[in-house]
Design an enzyme around this catalytic site. Structure first.
Site, short mmCIF file in Angstrom:
data_model
loop_
_atom_site.label_atom_id
_atom_site.label_comp_id
_atom_site.label_asym_id
_atom_site.label_seq_id
_atom_site.Cartn_x
_atom_site.Cartn_y
_atom_site.Cartn_z
N ASP A 463 0.84 -1.19 0.00
CA ASP A 463 0.00 0.00 0.00
C ASP A 463 0.87 1.25 0.00
O ASP A 463 2.08 1.19 0.24
CB ASP A 463 -0.98 0.00 1.18
N GLU A 506 -6.00 2.15 -0.66
CA GLU A 506 -4.65 2.34 -1.22
C GLU A 506 -3.86 1.04 -1.23
O GLU A 506 -2.65 1.05 -1.46
CB GLU A 506 -3.91 3.42 -0.43
#
Length: 601
Positions: A463, A506
């Site tokens: 991420d 994300e």
């Protein structure tokens, strides 16, 4: 028949009433006899009680006296419909009451122990006198009731005899009447039927002008005769037209014979195209669709090489889908304005040099095709491609070409719709990467494949570090731009066989088949460095540097087959990378212990 039935019903009703009265007389007689019998039984019991002083005789006296009184009262009720007999019944009830009172008095004396007084009362003779009076009145009553019963029985016999004679007389009369009506009806039916049958036989023998003449003496037969005459007239006209019809039929048969071969050929083509359409509808990839076209089009249009072009996604080029018959085409395709068929929206062909304008895409070097055919593919009024044929399509093949282009156009539209729907269900709309659902399905398949082949399978969880900062400082549009830039960088860095997915928010996931965690770590490190060099621009401003953290794990046989254990292992490695300062690649503990036996690919 109605009158006879009414008479029989009336006679039966009267007979029933008479029988009811006869039964009633029997019941009255039985009640009168019962009254006398109960009274006699009571008298005998009282005499026995007085003489023998046995209490049992005394108890029977009371029961019989009560029964005698009830029977006398019932006799009054049953004779209420006959005043004379009712008066006699009333006299009998009075005498019975007197005799009952006397017997009860004697019974009281006997029960009190005064048997001599009871005997003295009996010796007076009054009880015998009353009993004789009761017997006489009951005999008179019974004689009168017997006379009534005999009279009523005679009435029943007379009415039964009347019914018998009524049946004996009415039945033959009705039979004669029915026979007469049947004969009359048959005669009225047979005459017009015979006339109609005669005319029908004449018509059947070929006498087309035969008709039914004269009155039929019946509205129904009159309508039948008119209908038969109308039918005969129509038949006469039909026979007159028969020669013309036979001639037209002969001509039609000749035309049908001439066209039978064409129809048979078209039937074969339709059957062939049906199989082609069925397969095209089932095609899942562009290559499968191209293979189907390369197999079936040469069978529909034999000995005519050609190629199929379709619009690309930008609709600025027509790219080749498939080619057949040894025809070689440029993979780059051509612009839509280079084909006159696409410009005009209808067929464009050249059968000999100079006969029409040559399409630019049909010119190869300095040579132009001397005979070719371009057929636009239309679907819903929109041009979606073109069918290019090197040769002359004769009139006999026009039908084949028409149905062929319709089938191909429909299949192309359906294929594009299916592909678009498939992409929508497995792609993340923001980054264009595969979505989490597709990742889970693919991971399960890859685990099954790795288990069978004993090949390694690794998973990367990663991420963007401090992603919330981009949203807070620059807005959500900036966050979207960061995710798109990261997705583009990973697509360019990982292998074609790796499956790159957006896990959520994300977070991203990469499925790497055939690669161990230690080997994959080298490639992930290159990706990490590349992302660190990105400078994302959004709205004319630079968002700043990016970094990402990565966790890698390799699947083992002890893990769950649905991939949940492998995801947890890679996710745990990612959290280690976060705790150790971010912007780094971490392998889970089990993957670090495995030897690096896989070369870098």
């Amino acid at each position: 028949m109605v009158v006879s039935a009414a008479l029989l019903l009336e006679t039966a009703s009267q007979t029933h009433d008479s029988l009811t009265w006869v039964t009633h007389s029997g019941e009255v007689t039985q009640t009168a006899n019962a009254t006398l019998q109960h009274l006699q039984q009571a008298e005998s019991g009282q005499r026995g009680f007085t003489l023998t002083r046995n209490p049992e005789f005394g108890e029977a006296v009371q029961t019989e006296l009560a029964a005698a009184q009830r029977a006398a009262n019932e006799l009054m009720i049953r004779t209420a419909d006959n005043p004379a007999q009712n008066a006699r019944a009333a006299h009998i009830r009075t005498l019975v009451s007197q005799r009952v009172n006397e017997l009860e008095g004697n019974a009281r004396l006997a029960r009190a122990g005064d048997f001599s007084g009871a005997q003295a009362s009996v010796a007076t003779g009054r009880g015998r006198y009353l009993m004789q009076m009761v017997d006489a009145r009951v005999d008179d009553f019974l004689n009168e009731e017997s006379a009534l019963a005999a009279q009523r029985t005679h009435l029943v016999e007379r009415r039964v005899s009347q019914s018998r004679w009524l049946v004996l007389v009415a039945t033959p009369v009705m039979i004669v009447f029915i026979v007469y009506m049947a004969v009359a009806l048959i005669r009225r039916i047979r005459t017009p039927v015979d006339r109609m049958m005669a005319v029908m036989e004449r018509l059947g023998s070929g006498e087309r002008n035969a008709r039914i003449d004269g009155a039929m003496n019946s509205d129904e037969f009159e309508r039948l005769a008119n209908g038969l005459n109308a039918m005969a007239g129509e038949l006469e006209h039909a026979v007159a037209d028969q020669i013309d019809s036979e001639e037209r039929l002969r001509i039609a048969n000749l035309e049908l014979s001439e066209n039978s071969e064409v129809l048979r050929e078209r039937g074969e083509v339709i059957e062939l195209l049906g199989g082609m359409a069925h397969r095209m509808q089932a095609a899942r990839t562009d290559e499968e669709l191209a293979s189907i076209i390369r197999v079936f089009v040469p069978r529909v249009l034999p000995e005519i090489p050609g190629a199929l072009y379709a619009h690309n996604n930008s609709r600025n080029l027509l790219v080749p889908i498939a080619a057949w018959g040894g025809l070689e085409v440029a993979s780059a395709g051509f612009a839509p304005d280079q084909c006159w068929a696409l410009r005009r929206g209808q067929s464009h062909f050249v059968v000999e040099p100079g006969s029409d304008i040559v399409c630019a895409h049909a010119v190869h070097g300095n040579d132009a095709a001397h005979h070719y055919h371009c057929e636009p593919l239309l679907a819903g009024g929109e041009v979606i491609g073109v069918l290019y044929l090197r040769g002359v399509v004769g009139a006999e093949n026009r039908f084949r070409l028409t149905v062929l282009t319709e089938n191909i156009a429909s299949a192309l539209v359906n294929h594009r719709l299916q592909r678009g729907l498939r992409e929508q269900t497995i792609r993340d709309p923001l980054t264009g990467l595969f979505n989490r659902r597709y990742m889970e399905e693919t991971l399960a398949l890859e685990i099954a494949r790795a288990s069978r082949s004993k090949s390694p399978l690794s998973l990367v969880m990663c991420d963007v570090d401090h992603f919330k900062r981009f949203n807070d400082e620059f807005g959500h549009d900036a966050g979207d731009a960061v995710l798109q830039a990261v997705a583009a960088e990973m697509r360019g860095r990982f292998r074609d066989g790796d499956v790159i997915c957006r896990f959520g928010g994300e977070e991203f996931t990469i499925i790497a088949p055939g690669t161990s965690a230690r080997t994959l770590a080298h490639r992930v490190e290159i990706v990490r460095q590349g992302i660190g060099e990105l400078m994302v621009q959004q709205g004319g401003r630079t968002l700043g540097s990016l970094t990402m953290s990565f966790g890698i794990a390799t699947w083992e046989e002890a893990m769950e087959r649905d991939g949940s254990t492998l995801i947890k292992a890679a996710d745990a490695a990612l959290y280690r990378a976060k705790r150790e300062g971010r912007n780094r690649v971490i392998l889970d503990a089990r993957s670090e212990a495995l030897p690096d036996t896989q070369p870098e690919i």
